[in-house]
Design a protein around this motif. Structure first.
Motif, PDB file in Angstrom:
ATOM      1  N   HIS A  79       0.890  -1.250  -0.033  1.00 43.55           N
ATOM      2  CA  HIS A  79      -0.079  -0.047   0.046  1.00 43.55           C
ATOM      3  C   HIS A  79       1.065   1.336  -0.025  1.00 43.55           C
ATOM      4  O   HIS A  79       0.747   2.142  -0.783  1.00 43.55           O
ATOM      5  N   GLU A  80       1.934   1.317   0.859  1.00 51.30           N
ATOM      6  CA  GLU A  80       2.685   2.589   1.115  1.00 51.30           C
ATOM      7  C   GLU A  80       3.580   2.606  -0.226  1.00 51.30           C
ATOM      8  O   GLU A  80       3.798   3.773  -0.524  1.00 51.30           O
ATOM      9  N   HIS A  83       1.824   4.472  -2.668  1.00 55.39           N
ATOM     10  CA  HIS A  83       2.066   5.956  -2.475  1.00 55.39           C
ATOM     11  C   HIS A  83       3.445   6.728  -2.736  1.00 55.39           C
ATOM     12  O   HIS A  83       3.340   7.940  -3.216  1.00 55.39           O
ATOM     13  N   TYR A 107     -10.965  10.658   3.650  1.00 51.66           N
ATOM     14  CA  TYR A 107      -9.886   9.741   3.604  1.00 51.66           C
ATOM     15  C   TYR A 107     -10.311   8.563   2.859  1.00 51.66           C
ATOM     16  O   TYR A 107      -9.575   8.240   1.940  1.00 51.66           O
ATOM     17  N   GLU A 113      -6.035   7.157  -1.718  1.00 52.90           N
ATOM     18  CA  GLU A 113      -5.953   6.005  -0.955  1.00 52.90           C
ATOM     19  C   GLU A 113      -6.805   4.762  -1.582  1.00 52.90           C
ATOM     20  O   GLU A 113      -6.589   3.828  -1.170  1.00 52.90           O
ATOM     21  N   ALA A 116      -4.613   3.120  -3.786  1.00 54.79           N
ATOM     22  CA  ALA A 116      -3.472   2.238  -2.843  1.00 54.79           C
ATOM     23  C   ALA A 116      -4.113   1.011  -2.217  1.00 54.79           C
ATOM     24  O   ALA A 116      -3.436  -0.180  -2.108  1.00 54.79           O
TER      25      ALA A 116
HETATM   26 ZN   LIG Z   1      -2.495   5.145   2.332  1.00 56.96          ZN
END
Ligand SMILES: [Zn+2]
Length: 128
Positions: A79-80, A83, A107, A113, A116
């Protein structure tokens, strides 16, 4: 070539990422090659957790610096890394665009997001 230009433009966020990593008490470090990122295992987001809505934070990415906290779950690193790729696609301005998405859509509906969570198959946990 673009990757290197993007990296240089992202240096201010990378510097913030280094500060975040140091303040969060690093316990381990590894390198991601593609996308290029420093993955730092940290002890606590103590400085972030006292904000009422931020209690469950599992990981934080600034530029090419990923901090994984003690609550990290399966696929959170993936996930990161998405980003980090977003920072590469939108060098320098990504955190601002991310902030505006959060401001206007929240969010959960933040398109960065959503991308991700979708691509990494990581899990959203609502702590509200
Ligand atoms: Zn995130």
């Amino acid at each position: 070539m673009w990757k290197y230009v993007a990296f240089i433009l992202n240096l201010p966020w990378i510097l913030i990422g280094v500060i975040v990593a140091i303040v969060s008490i690093p316990t381990g470090i590894k390198l991601s090659v593609d996308p290029f990122a420093l993955v730092v295992q940290v002890k606590s987001f103590w400085w972030y957790n006292f904000l009422p809505s931020k209690k469950g934070v599992r990981a934080i990415t600034n530029g090419h610096i990923i901090c994984l906290g003690p609550l990290v779950e399966k696929n959170d690193l993936e996930h990161e890394l998405i980003h980090v790729k977003q920072h590469q696609r939108q060098p320098l301005m990504h955190p601002l665009l991310y902030f505006l998405e959060n401001l206007f859509h929240g969010y959960e509906n933040n398109k960065y997001e959503q991308e991700a969570y979708l691509k990494s198959k990581s899990r959203y946990i609502d702590h509200a």
